[in-house]
Scaffold this motif. Structure first.
Motif, short mmCIF file in Angstrom:
data_model
loop_
_atom_site.label_atom_id
_atom_site.label_comp_id
_atom_site.label_asym_id
_atom_site.label_seq_id
_atom_site.Cartn_x
_atom_site.Cartn_y
_atom_site.Cartn_z
N ILE A 11 0.88 -1.17 0.00
CA ILE A 11 0.00 0.00 0.00
C ILE A 11 0.91 1.22 0.00
O ILE A 11 1.77 1.35 0.87
CB ILE A 11 -0.92 0.01 1.23
CG1 ILE A 11 -1.87 -1.19 1.19
CG2 ILE A 11 -1.71 1.31 1.32
CD1 ILE A 11 -2.70 -1.35 2.45
N THR A 12 0.76 2.09 -0.99
CA THR A 12 1.71 3.18 -1.15
C THR A 12 1.04 4.55 -1.10
O THR A 12 -0.14 4.70 -1.42
CB THR A 12 2.46 3.07 -2.49
OG1 THR A 12 1.52 3.21 -3.57
CG2 THR A 12 3.17 1.74 -2.61
N THR A 13 1.84 5.52 -0.69
CA THR A 13 1.49 6.93 -0.83
C THR A 13 2.70 7.59 -1.48
O THR A 13 3.52 8.22 -0.83
CB THR A 13 1.20 7.58 0.53
OG1 THR A 13 0.27 6.78 1.26
CG2 THR A 13 0.62 8.98 0.34
N GLY A 14 2.84 7.39 -2.77
CA GLY A 14 4.03 7.84 -3.45
C GLY A 14 5.22 6.94 -3.15
O GLY A 14 5.11 5.96 -2.42
N PRO A 15 6.40 7.26 -3.68
CA PRO A 15 7.56 6.38 -3.52
C PRO A 15 8.10 6.30 -2.10
O PRO A 15 8.78 5.34 -1.75
CB PRO A 15 8.61 7.03 -4.45
CG PRO A 15 7.85 7.90 -5.37
CD PRO A 15 6.67 8.38 -4.61
N GLY A 16 7.83 7.30 -1.25
CA GLY A 16 8.44 7.33 0.07
C GLY A 16 7.73 6.52 1.12
O GLY A 16 8.28 6.30 2.21
N ILE A 17 6.50 6.08 0.86
CA ILE A 17 5.71 5.42 1.89
C ILE A 17 5.15 4.11 1.35
O ILE A 17 4.41 4.11 0.37
CB ILE A 17 4.55 6.31 2.38
CG1 ILE A 17 5.09 7.64 2.91
CG2 ILE A 17 3.74 5.61 3.44
CD1 ILE A 17 4.00 8.63 3.28
N SER A 18 5.51 3.00 1.99
CA SER A 18 5.00 1.69 1.60
C SER A 18 4.66 0.88 2.83
O SER A 18 5.45 0.82 3.78
CB SER A 18 6.04 0.93 0.77
OG SER A 18 6.32 1.58 -0.45
N LYS A 19 3.50 0.25 2.83
CA LYS A 19 3.09 -0.69 3.87
C LYS A 19 3.05 -2.09 3.27
O LYS A 19 2.51 -2.28 2.17
CB LYS A 19 1.71 -0.32 4.41
CG LYS A 19 1.70 0.84 5.38
CD LYS A 19 2.23 0.43 6.75
CE LYS A 19 1.98 1.52 7.77
NZ LYS A 19 2.52 1.17 9.09
#
Length: 767
Positions: A158-166
């Motif tokens: 689950i992403t919010t742009g390249p900097g955040i991944s779950k």
């Protein structure tokens, strides 16, 4: 609380003093070519349970110093272009070891899994698992989870742009996936999907991905699986080793640099690493998405001892991540034509401090693993200044003990205890989750039996979890009513493996697991700025209970390797937040005084069923050609309302054609071309999700290793989405319908073309 932690440290120290009188042992051996009997120079011999490894000398010989005089341990032997061997060795034997490796174009035919109750080769472990090497983690990925999602079957993000991944494993995410680092469960407000997992992506020497319920060893939260981040082993005695790596990515200007140095002097070991990342806004085919850059600083180290009685390592780390986010509304311009590395407001300031004391004490043929941890997680959301509007401060103390008894008649019993104390406070003006205290304790028993080509395992575990949210009144209005919940659970699991021959094996599992509701699900009442919604929890939620079965067939021969697995996971009382009946709320923005209308998401429970398949297939028609394929698909149904479950990844098929020709003057030369096929995801919860179209991405890369004296230097170039395809990923939080229910066409495309240039330089002595 502090007294309990101090008592644990004293307890560990006493064991350390007692175990110091263990007998000293030296294990010698040789690694040779099975066909020619020629010595293999530079082969790696490691004992993962003891955190030790050595390399063979010019005669193919090795010496493991200061290892236990008794006990059976899994030894792994690796050498380029040969099949990896994993073998259980009795250290009390005086016979010199001889490992005969078979030449093969398949280098990792067998791997060791340490994140289960008993360390074993993957063939003898019923857990569905993948091991991702450091080399596979390098490339054009922007963080650890992004890298895993590209190479590990069944893993997505689950992403919010390249900097955040779950991480997502078999369709489950958030508090349903446990992440381990330094042997300690990562605790960082996992309920939030607008921040990552607070781990330096450069620190991992390898990562174990355990798919399926793992509550037996890890308790609550391990319904979907476990990501076990493993740091490098200490170098042999008298040696120093380290590495330098750096890369630059064109899409967001991401600069990633890391330096590590470690040493071993007569069993006293140490390691230090520093990493830094900096990126500006990421670029879509329509321009740069505003304020989407980030910068990240990481520092970590280890001090410890490796002796015949085991090891004791004190690990410490500091993680800081500043991430921008765009507080957009329908009608706002999302993209711009130029960018800078200066983060604007609003943005996040995430900090994570950790101490982990990892111990393994050897008592004859028995052993006690004791992991003590302290973590401080601080999450700040800054609206218009460095003064945080929202500020979570979570402190967690943890203990995990596992006592392994000696093997008798093929039976290997293990008993374990674990506990944790979490204390979270709100230090900002904005409120979302009440201040809370969380307590957990668990105990398990596990036994494993190996006979001929079969392995049987079984275990049972009891857990107790208490969550206490604190009532809070602001200006005469009750913001949080508070809650005081206590949960307990009995879970169990059985597993079976059978090795038909050297090439074919089978494994299966059947078990139950559980997850206690987290404080956000129990007590939320406020604006979740990162998600643009108003969340309301329920203090009456029940624990999730999972009933899961899976089976996997694995095959590996000279020209074909692969695996295929199926699974089903029925979850009673599955918890998620949804917007029903288009419920909305109007609030006053504290900063501007303007009125804002937000969708209301309430946490509730349903019965859910998730099932699917995953696997990989690699063809080696000739020694220098590898056709690699991984695939996974999850189908999830809300059984209570007979509709799809939300936040489920689309089916995906990764295809890569890799060439490794022998070229004079170059070592390990390769180039590849790959196609990633993401299928349509039309099975969405229509009450607040929109379907996602399928898409195909073209990737390619090239690399080689050069010699700088005696040290290797790896250079590589890798490219993702080379055709600059515009697309929305099904699990992107920025895609249409996720970003704004008011305007379901309002969304942000995923990153466009990205080319990464990088190098990796390992170095060290070889005494």
């Amino acid at each position: 609380m502090k007294l309990k932690l101090i008592s644990c440290f004293i307890f560990s120290f006493l064991f350390l003093r007692i175990a110091a009188f263990a007998d000293v042992n030296i294990v010698k051996g040789k690694v040779v070519d099975a066909k020619t009997n020629e010595p293999l120079i530079g082969a790696t011999v490691s004992v993962p349970e003891l955190h030790v490894s050595v390399a063979t000398n010019t005669n193919g010989e090795f010496t493991l110093r200061s290892v236990p005089a008794n006990g059976r341990y899994v030894v792994q032997v690796q050498y380029i272009s040969y099949k990896t061997i994993t073998q259980t060795v009795d250290f009390s034997s005086t016979t010199a070891l001889v490992f005969a490796l078979q030449p093969s174009i398949i280098e990792t035919h067998e791997v060791v899994i340490t994140g289960t109750p008993v360390t074993a080769g993957s063939k003898y472990n019923s857990t569905s698992a993948s091991v991702v090497s450091k080399e596979q983690l390098q490339g054009s990925s922007t963080n650890l989870i992004d890298a895993l999602s590209k190479v590990a079957p069944g893993v997505s993000q689950i992403t919010t742009g390249p900097g955040i991944s779950k991480p997502v494993i078999r369709g489950l995410s958030y508090n349903r996936v446990v992440t381990l680092s330094d042997g300690v469960k990562q605790q960082g407000q996992q309920f939030g999907d607008e921040h990552g997992i607070e781990i330096d992506q450069n620190q991992a020497d390898r990562v174990e991905v355990l798919r399926g319920a793992a509550s037996l060893q890890y308790g609550s939260d391990a319904l979907g699986g476990v990501i076990n981040v493993i740091e490098p082993s200490s170098p042999p005695e008298g040696n120093i080793k380290g590495d330098v790596l750096s890369s630059y990515s064109t899409n967001s200007g991401l600069i990633n640099t890391s330096v590590m140095l470690s040493g071993n002097e007569n069993g006293f070991v140490w390691r230090g690493r520093g990493s830094y990342q900096n990126a500006h806004d990421f670029k879509t085919p329509f321009g740069y998405y505003q304020n989407s850059g980030f910068n990240q600083s990481n520092f970590s180290g280890m001090l410890g001892v490796n002796k015949a009685w085991g090891y004791s390592h004190l690990n410490f780390s500091y993680y800081k991540n500043n991430i921008g986010f765009f507080d957009a509304e329908p009608g706002d311009e999302l993209y711009r034509n130029e960018t800078s590395r200066t983060l604007e407001y609003p943005r996040q300031d995430i900090r994570h401090y950790k101490l982990a004391w990892n111990n393994n004490f050897i008592f004859g043929s028995n052993s006690l693993k004791l992991d003590l941890g302290y973590q401080k997680n601080q999450r700040r959301e800054l609206e218009d200044s460095t003064i945080p509007s929202l500020f979570f401060d979570l402190n967690t103390y943890s203990l995990d003990a596992k006592y392994s008894l000696h093997e008798f008649n093929g039976w290997r019993p293990v008993f374990g205890l674990s506990s944790s104390i979490g204390h979270s406070v709100n230090k900002g003006e904005e409120l979302l989750v009440p201040a809370y205290d969380e307590y957990s304790a668990g105990a398990f028993g596990f036994v494993k039996k190996t006979w001929e080509k079969n392995t049987f395992s079984a275990g049972v575990r009891f857990d107790y979890v208490a969550n206490k949210g604190k009532e809070q009144v602001v200006d005469g209005d009750e913001v949080f009513t508070g809650f005081d919940n206590k949960f307990s659970n009995l879970s169990g699991a059985v597993g079976f493996t059978h090795i038909f021959n050297d090439d074919l094996s089978f494994k299966s599992n059947l078990g139950t697991a559980f997850r206690a509701p987290n404080p956000a699900e129990l007590g939320s009442n406020g604006v979740h700025e990162g998600t643009q919604r108003y969340e309301i929890g329920s203090g009456n939620l029940s624990p999730e209970r999972s009933y899961q079965a899976d089976a996997t067939l694995e095959y590996g021969s000279g020209i074909i390797t692969g695996s295929f697995g199926i699974y089903e996971n029925y979850i009673h009382n599955y918890i998620y937040a949804s917007n029903t009946n288009n419920e909305q709320i109007t609030i006053t923005d504290e900063g501007s005084g303007d009125l804002r209308t937000l969708d209301v998401y309430r946490y509730g429970q349903v019965n859910a069923n998730l099932y699917g398949f995953e696997g990989n297939l690699t063809l080696h028609p000739v020694s220098f050609v590898h056709f690699e394929n991984t695939f996974s698909y999850t189908r999830a149904q809300n059984r209570s309302f007979d509709r799809p479950l939300p936040l489920i990844p689309a089916g995906v098929l990764h295809n890569t054609l890799r060439f490794e020709p022998k070229i004079k003057g170059l070592n390990d030369f390769y180039f590849y071309a790959g196609i990633d096929n993401f299928f349509k995801q039309t099975r969405v919860d229509a009450t607040f999700e929109t379907p996602a179209d399928g898409y195909t991405l073209l990737n390619a890369g090239i690399g080689a290793t050069f010699k700088l004296g005696s040290q290797p230097l790896k250079l590589y170039i890798s490219g993702n989405n080379l055709t600059n395809k515009k697309y929305y990923d099904a699990l992107s939080r920025l895609r249409p319908g996720r970003y704004s229910q008011e305007d379901p066409t309002f969304g942000v495309y995923n990153p466009g073309r990205n080319i990464t240039f990088g190098f990796y330089l390992p170095f060290g002595t070889n005494k």
